[in-house]
Scaffold this motif. Structure first.
Motif, PDB file in Angstrom:
ATOM      1  N   VAL A 115      42.598  47.229  39.262  1.00 44.94           N
ATOM      2  CA  VAL A 115      41.348  46.473  39.413  1.00 44.94           C
ATOM      3  C   VAL A 115      41.624  44.972  39.477  1.00 44.94           C
ATOM      4  O   VAL A 115      41.078  44.258  40.312  1.00 44.94           O
ATOM      5  CB  VAL A 115      40.379  46.803  38.251  1.00 44.94           C
ATOM      6  CG1 VAL A 115      39.214  45.834  38.215  1.00 44.94           C
ATOM      7  CG2 VAL A 115      39.865  48.236  38.387  1.00 44.94           C
ATOM      8  N   LEU A 116      42.494  44.500  38.590  1.00 50.22           N
ATOM      9  CA  LEU A 116      42.718  43.053  38.501  1.00 50.22           C
ATOM     10  C   LEU A 116      43.581  42.508  39.634  1.00 50.22           C
ATOM     11  O   LEU A 116      43.341  41.415  40.138  1.00 50.22           O
ATOM     12  CB  LEU A 116      43.381  42.705  37.165  1.00 50.22           C
ATOM     13  CG  LEU A 116      42.488  42.819  35.932  1.00 50.22           C
ATOM     14  CD1 LEU A 116      43.304  42.645  34.660  1.00 50.22           C
ATOM     15  CD2 LEU A 116      41.371  41.785  35.969  1.00 50.22           C
ATOM     16  N   PHE A 117      44.604  43.261  40.001  1.00 51.21           N
ATOM     17  CA  PHE A 117      45.569  42.722  40.966  1.00 51.21           C
ATOM     18  C   PHE A 117      45.512  43.404  42.317  1.00 51.21           C
ATOM     19  O   PHE A 117      46.142  42.943  43.265  1.00 51.21           O
ATOM     20  CB  PHE A 117      46.995  42.841  40.409  1.00 51.21           C
ATOM     21  CG  PHE A 117      47.176  42.130  39.094  1.00 51.21           C
ATOM     22  CD1 PHE A 117      47.216  40.751  39.044  1.00 51.21           C
ATOM     23  CD2 PHE A 117      47.288  42.835  37.911  1.00 51.21           C
ATOM     24  CE1 PHE A 117      47.366  40.090  37.837  1.00 51.21           C
ATOM     25  CE2 PHE A 117      47.438  42.186  36.698  1.00 51.21           C
ATOM     26  CZ  PHE A 117      47.478  40.808  36.659  1.00 51.21           C
ATOM     27  N   GLY A 118      44.829  44.539  42.383  1.00 50.05           N
ATOM     28  CA  GLY A 118      44.792  45.268  43.640  1.00 50.05           C
ATOM     29  C   GLY A 118      45.947  46.239  43.733  1.00 50.05           C
ATOM     30  O   GLY A 118      46.904  46.163  42.963  1.00 50.05           O
TER      31      GLY A 118
ATOM     32  N   MET B   1      41.489  37.787  39.747  1.00 49.57           N
ATOM     33  CA  MET B   1      40.088  37.646  39.336  1.00 49.57           C
ATOM     34  C   MET B   1      39.155  37.633  40.546  1.00 49.57           C
ATOM     35  O   MET B   1      38.093  38.232  40.546  1.00 49.57           O
ATOM     36  CB  MET B   1      39.927  36.370  38.512  1.00 49.57           C
ATOM     37  CG  MET B   1      38.608  36.266  37.790  1.00 49.57           C
ATOM     38  SD  MET B   1      38.110  37.767  36.882  1.00 49.57           S
ATOM     39  CE  MET B   1      39.320  37.807  35.583  1.00 49.57           C
ATOM     40  N   ARG B   3      39.738  39.082  43.252  1.00 48.90           N
ATOM     41  CA  ARG B   3      39.682  40.465  43.720  1.00 48.90           C
ATOM     42  C   ARG B   3      38.665  41.247  42.908  1.00 48.90           C
ATOM     43  O   ARG B   3      37.884  42.030  43.437  1.00 48.90           O
ATOM     44  CB  ARG B   3      41.063  41.101  43.584  1.00 48.90           C
ATOM     45  CG  ARG B   3      41.089  42.553  43.966  1.00 48.90           C
ATOM     46  CD  ARG B   3      42.471  43.084  43.806  1.00 48.90           C
ATOM     47  NE  ARG B   3      43.396  42.417  44.702  1.00 48.90           N
ATOM     48  CZ  ARG B   3      43.516  42.720  45.986  1.00 48.90           C
ATOM     49  NH1 ARG B   3      42.787  43.661  46.505  1.00 48.90           N
ATOM     50  NH2 ARG B   3      44.380  42.092  46.728  1.00 48.90           N
ATOM     51  N   PHE B   4      38.687  40.996  41.588  1.00 53.69           N
ATOM     52  CA  PHE B   4      37.752  41.682  40.705  1.00 53.69           C
ATOM     53  C   PHE B   4      36.320  41.355  41.125  1.00 53.69           C
ATOM     54  O   PHE B   4      35.452  42.220  41.194  1.00 53.69           O
ATOM     55  CB  PHE B   4      38.022  41.250  39.260  1.00 53.69           C
ATOM     56  CG  PHE B   4      37.163  41.955  38.245  1.00 53.69           C
ATOM     57  CD1 PHE B   4      37.269  43.332  38.082  1.00 53.69           C
ATOM     58  CD2 PHE B   4      36.269  41.267  37.467  1.00 53.69           C
ATOM     59  CE1 PHE B   4      36.488  43.986  37.157  1.00 53.69           C
ATOM     60  CE2 PHE B   4      35.483  41.914  36.544  1.00 53.69           C
ATOM     61  CZ  PHE B   4      35.601  43.277  36.385  1.00 53.69           C
ATOM     62  N   ILE B   7      35.412  43.216  44.187  1.00 54.21           N
ATOM     63  CA  ILE B   7      35.071  44.609  43.881  1.00 54.21           C
ATOM     64  C   ILE B   7      33.657  44.674  43.312  1.00 54.21           C
ATOM     65  O   ILE B   7      32.861  45.533  43.670  1.00 54.21           O
ATOM     66  CB  ILE B   7      36.090  45.209  42.888  1.00 54.21           C
ATOM     67  CG1 ILE B   7      37.438  45.405  43.598  1.00 54.21           C
ATOM     68  CG2 ILE B   7      35.603  46.537  42.315  1.00 54.21           C
ATOM     69  CD1 ILE B   7      38.579  45.718  42.684  1.00 54.21           C
TER      70      ILE B   7
END
Lengths: 294, 384
Positions: A115-118, B1, B3-4, B7
């Motif tokens: 989630v955090l880094f992909g 972050m 990226r988070f 999402i």
């Protein structure tokens, strides 16, 4: 020449495996618990390196090296958290409870990283430089030399800590017999926490070292825990030098056999060798039999 | 972050879509398109691309089409995918953006047939369109197509006759290797070296050394992203002059990001498409929108899934008001996507084009070197 090059590559890989196995065996000795999150902790160390890399000052020499103490410290903190969440509440339960809780912790780390880094593979910055050295036809990556040097320093430091300091003696006493250590006034819970911190810091260092040369993904830890487990089994459960030697043997075997035959054959032979060792010499090559605790 | 946050924004988009009725005087139709893809586990990289492509297509729905959607992570197990499809089928569903993981697709197919839901996927697993199931639509060229292009580029364009094939020991790798073998055989070329590599292998120098010992004139790779980058890095470090033509993993921007541009010099790869290479204003607009929405670079999986969902939405806009009507539209219609024309071959294989991209050593953005359209997977003609 190519044999020499493969040897250097094998040693670099083995040095990193050794750090993983070392952290694994430290926790095993102190708690009699198998920490199955160890591979995912390696991944976490690599991801930390990736995350911290953009904050490095460009103008300083060897910027990657600056990450090492930071990663070691942060990972030690993560180790304390892991112990508090996945081991201490369950230590009076059957061993399988800790076994499951560390697997769960590993899965949480994997998905947290995703989630955090992909999900994509990442590379941490090199410790010394990203280049290669041409030593008369022998092409050696600077990072390989850095891996060997850093791993040797950390392993030597760990030996010094355990052999020459009061804290080390307490840690060893806890590992050998927690009840007796407690009776002698050793703060066993604190020692266990420190062991987890130390083991996790080693895993983090391995992750940082591996993530530049071999990249890191959220699911990269699964294979490493298996390697650590095999290294400890080959070297002898509970033996710190055995874990290091076992890790080096695995890496050299992996690189050596796959260069002559193939990687799948190398893996097959590795597991076959493991079976032979388990049957013929269950205490491992270095003969320090693990003690079973109730 | 960031990226988070992206999402979160995608999730928020799904939530908004779940309750949305896009403003408009007259609705051409409504589409409910759940996105069931692997966002965790070993295929999360490709699954995330899939999700992003689907989400972007739903966000860009044609005028007058109201969209409902939710994103469900299928992980990597067939059971999780089946559970996700059952959950999605609880309401009225127009079509599903379905997992690219072959084992999950195979598990979902019977259920899709029972419920009557079109599955729109970018899975490369050949067998998903060989089940006689009329509800599956693959918007990504399978190995039969891409490996033909791969082999033809090596033999016809580069004129190489002594390929060394290095593949992954996974199902993906085995499938690619089998199709490469077949394509090379048809082209009259015999690989001088073939070896499978476990994805967990950390050092690829041993296999590189053995491959070079066979005196190949080209190194043909069919590896996953990390191993591809590792192999190319080790080849560059050792001054290997033999050209490398890699599999589609190489075209992914995240793979190129692991390497220095100089290490990529002369490396080529097969893929369905390379959005970051541009090629048309539409592709460039898609790439810009993708970057803005997800703070990431799009790849062929994202683009294929985008095109697939766009075809579904175009069918809805054209009057398809049920899953069955959408299925018919996908089965018989033609859709001009961003980089190719999609049309079913009668089995649900919609994509029949592939490209070869090459890196010039100055950047991580490849250029399209060769395009192969209307590829059947049956190679004809012999190389002299």
């Amino acid at each position: 020449m190519i044999t020499l090059q493969l040897l250097v590559n094998g040693l670099a890989l083995g040095a990193a495996y050794a750090l993983v196995a070392l952290g694994f065996v430290l926790v095993l000795n102190a708690t009699a618990a198998v920490n199955f999150a160890q591979g995912d902790l390696v991944m976490a160390g690599g991801m930390l390196g990736v995350a911290l890399a953009p904050h490095l000052p460009d103008h300083l020499p060897l910027p990657g090296l600056l990450l090492l103490p930071v990663v070691l410290t942060l990972m030690a903190g993560l180790g304390l958290l892991l112990a508090a969440a996945a081991y201490l509440p369950l230590r009076r339960r059957p061993p399988v409870a800790v076994f499951i809780s560390t697997i769960a912790a590993g899965i949480i780390l994997q998905n947290g990283a995703s989630v955090l880094f992909g999900p994509e593979p990442r590379a941490a910055p090199p410790l010394l430089g990203g280049g290669t050295l041409d030593l008369g036809g022998l092409v050696v990556a600077e990072q390989s030399l850095a891996i060997i040097a850093v791993a040797a320093l950390l392993i030597a430091g760990q030996q010094w800590l355990f052999g020459r300091t009061q804290l080390g003696r307490r840690l060893r006493a806890t590992a050998q017999d927690p009840e007796m250590a407690r009776a002698c006034g050793v703060p066993v819970t604190a020692m266990i926490l420190i062991t987890f911190a130390l083991g996790t810091a080693f895993a983090g260092a391995a992750g940082l070292l591996l993530a530049n040369r071999y990249f890191v993904t959220p699911t990269a830890g699964g294979d490493l825990i298996l390697k650590a487990y095999i290294a400890v089994t080959i070297g002898g459960w509970g033996s710190v030098p055995g874990a290091v030697a076992g890790a080096l043997l695995i890496a050299l075997f992996e690189v050596g056999v796959s260069s002559v035959l193939s990687y799948p054959v190398a893996l097959g032979l590795l597991y076959a060798t493991l079976l032979v060792i388990l049957v013929a010499r269950p205490q491992g090559l270095f003969g320090e039999a693990a003690r079973r605790r109730a | 972050m960031r990226r988070f946050l992206s999402i979160l924004s995608a999730t928020a988009f799904s939530a908004v879509c779940s309750a949305s009725l896009f403003p408009g005087a007259a609705l051409a139709g409504e589409a409910s398109v759940p996105v069931l893809v692997p966002l965790t586990g070993f295929l999360s990289l490709e699954g995330t691309s899939q999700r992003n492509g689907a989400v972007l297509a739903l966000k860009d729905a044609p005028a007058g089409v109201a969209v409902r959607s939710e994103v469900i992570d299928t992980g990597t197990s067939p059971e999780a995918a089946v559970t996700a499809l059952e959950r999605a089928a609880g309401g009225k569903v127009t079509a599903v953006a379905a997992s690219m993981l072959g084992t999950q697709m195979l598990a979902m197919l019977p259920l899709a047939q029972d419920y009557g839901i079109p599955l729109v996927t970018v899975s490369g697993t050949a067998s998903i369109t060989e089940q006689g199931n009329p509800w599956v639509f693959r918007f990504f060229p399978g190995d039969a197509v891409t490996k033909e292009a791969h082999a033809r580029y090596v033999t016809e364009e580069l004129g190489k006759k002594r390929p060394a094939v290095i593949y992954q020991t996974t199902a993906y790798g085995q499938s690619g290797k089998a199709h490469l073998e077949q394509a090379f055989r048809t082209l009259g070329v015999e690989p001088v070296f073939e070896e499978g590599v476990d994805p967990a292998a950390k050092d690829l120098l041993p296999v590189l050394t053995k491959a070079l010992a066979a005196k190949p004139d080209v190194l043909v790779l069919h590896l996953h992203s990390g191993p591809t980058a590792l192999f190319i890095r080790q080849a560059a470090a050792n001054g290997v002059a033999v050209p490398i033509v890699a599999g589609s993993a190489m075209h992914q921007p995240s793979t190129a990001a692991l390497l220095e541009p100089a290490e990529l010099k002369g490396v080529c790869a097969e893929t369905a498409a390379s959005p970051i290479s541009g090629g048309s204003p539409e592709v460039e607009a898609f790439t810009a929108a993708y970057r803005a929405a997800f703070n990431a670079e799009p790849d062929a999986f994202a683009l294929g899934q985008y095109d697939g969902i766009r075809m579904v939405l175009a069918a809805v806009q054209g009057g398809a008001d049920s899953a069955e009507a959408v299925r018919k539209a996908l089965s018989s219609g033609t859709h001009q996507g961003l980089t190719m024309t999609y049309k079913s071959d009668g089995k649900g294989n919609m994509a029949h084009s592939a490209v070869i991209v090459c890196y010039d050593g100055a950047s991580r953005v490849p250029a399209i070197a060769k395009r192969y359209d209307n590829v059947t997977g049956v190679v004809t003609g012999m190389v002299k």
